[in-house]
Design an enzyme around this catalytic site. Structure first.
Site, PDB file in Angstrom:
ATOM      1  N   VAL A 102      81.206  39.788  24.879  1.00 26.08           N
ATOM      2  CA  VAL A 102      81.632  39.620  23.477  1.00 26.08           C
ATOM      3  C   VAL A 102      83.163  39.542  23.401  1.00 26.08           C
ATOM      4  CG1 VAL A 102      79.591  40.839  22.600  1.00 26.08           C
ATOM      5  CG2 VAL A 102      81.685  42.151  23.047  1.00 26.08           C
ATOM      6  N   HIS A 118      75.413  37.502  23.082  1.00 33.15           N
ATOM      7  CA  HIS A 118      75.496  38.834  22.461  1.00 33.15           C
ATOM      8  C   HIS A 118      76.569  38.903  21.377  1.00 33.15           C
ATOM      9  CE1 HIS A 118      73.419  40.777  26.208  1.00 33.15           C
ATOM     10  NE2 HIS A 118      72.579  40.148  25.418  1.00 33.15           N
ATOM     11  N   CYS A 148      82.752  44.743   1.930  1.00 29.30           N
ATOM     12  CA  CYS A 148      82.801  43.335   1.531  1.00 29.30           C
ATOM     13  C   CYS A 148      83.496  43.195   0.167  1.00 29.30           C
ATOM     14  CB  CYS A 148      81.384  42.781   1.470  1.00 29.30           C
ATOM     15  SG  CYS A 148      81.290  41.082   0.921  1.00 29.30           S
ATOM     16  N   GLY A 188      79.240  38.212  37.882  1.00 21.78           N
ATOM     17  CA  GLY A 188      79.591  39.522  37.326  1.00 21.78           C
ATOM     18  C   GLY A 188      78.592  40.088  36.337  1.00 21.78           C
ATOM     19  N   ALA A 232      85.221  38.307  41.472  1.00 19.05           N
ATOM     20  CA  ALA A 232      85.126  36.952  40.900  1.00 19.05           C
ATOM     21  C   ALA A 232      86.498  36.272  40.835  1.00 19.05           C
ATOM     22  CB  ALA A 232      84.508  37.032  39.501  1.00 19.05           C
TER      23      ALA A 232
END
Ligand code: OAD
Length: 250
Positions: A102, A118, A148, A188, A232
């Site tokens: 995310v 996700h 809101c 990963g 990675a």
């Protein structure tokens, strides 16, 4: 690192690539993973922080935790693995990134086709009227959950919590891309969280070549066509070098 001839041949012939990523690709950017030695879920309980019930029970606490994670992510940058994937776009017909993360780092690295299974921590929306609220409108230092402007509903992060369904259109398109891919890189991820983990399984079942990059063996290692163990951020630039050599010499 030596890559086998058969792996290099798969790269030469590949046109459509899917890259399925998890928290490990962002570890070298300084963002903690979920499982493993220093994993978030070793110290905190997901059901107390990452579920809709937890949010309704204690909205300020959950909001504050996401603000904390957002502030970490804001300070970090994509690493060599993210940028290598972006550069891969020059050498194949299509490179699609299907991510469980995310953290928005694939987009920040410039990837053009990103599918977020996700959600994205930099987006928010109202739980009542679903109106979107982008991070820029909500101050990071704000520790209390905002409401809101239109309906007064609580604003929540646009991430998938435990017990919630994944965005169905994003998941369906990711499944389709995985099934059509020539190579599916899996980078990963512990590949234990479903339904996201169906993506590499579906790719393999449809005949794609599964290439795993991880610091250790995972659930997928047994069925991967090729596994490269290491960070990675070190391995992806090496794979990119091979891609450049192969794709510019034909
Ligand atoms: P995990 O924390 O489960 O797994 C991270 C993986 O990254 C592990 O397999 C590590 O071995 C590997 N890893 C760590 N550092 C690495 C590095 N430098 N290079 C390569 N690999 C490395 O994270 P995910 O698989 O992403 O869900 O977790 C899946 C989902 O579980 C997350 O999306 C999240 C979590 O609960 C939701 O929030 C819905």
């Amino acid at each position: 690192m030596n890559f086998t001839d058969s792996f290099l041949k798969r790269i030469t012939n590949a046109e459509k690539i899917v890259v399925f990523t998890g928290a490990g690709i962002s570890a070298e950017s300084g963002i903690p993973t979920f499982r493993g030695k220093d994993g978030i879920w070793n110290k905190l309980k997901p059901e107390e922080l990452a579920s809709f019930n937890a949010f309704l029970k204690n909205p300020d606490m959950v909001w504050e935790w996401y603000q904390h994670r957002r502030s970490i992510i804001h300070e970090k940058s994509p690493n060599a693995a993210h940028y290598s994937i972006t550069e891969m776009e020059k050498y194949f017909d299509k490179v699609s990134v299907v991510t469980q993360n995310v953290d928005n780092l694939h987009r920040r690295a410039g990837n053009n086709n990103v599918y977020e299974l996700h959600g994205n921590i930099e987006r928010n929306y109202c739980i009542e009227c679903k109106r979107p609220y982008n991070d820029s409108g909500l101050e990071l230092e704000n520790k209390q959950v905002p409401k809101c402007d239109y309906c007064g509903g609580l604003i929540r992060p646009d991430v998938v919590w435990f017990g919630e369904v994944l965005p169905q259109d994003v998941f369906a398109e990711s499944e389709r891309l995985a099934a059509e891919s020539d190579i599916c890189f899996v980078i990963g991820t512990s590949a234990v969280v479903y339904p996201a983990a169906y993506i590499p399984l579906g790719a393999k079942q449809a005949g794609s070549c599964l290439v795993e990059i991880n610091i250790e063996e995972t659930e997928l290692s047994q069925i991967a066509d090729y596994s490269y163990f290491g960070a990675a951020g070190k391995i992806m630039p090496k794979i990119l070098d091979e891609i450049k050599k192969l794709k510019t010499s034909i």
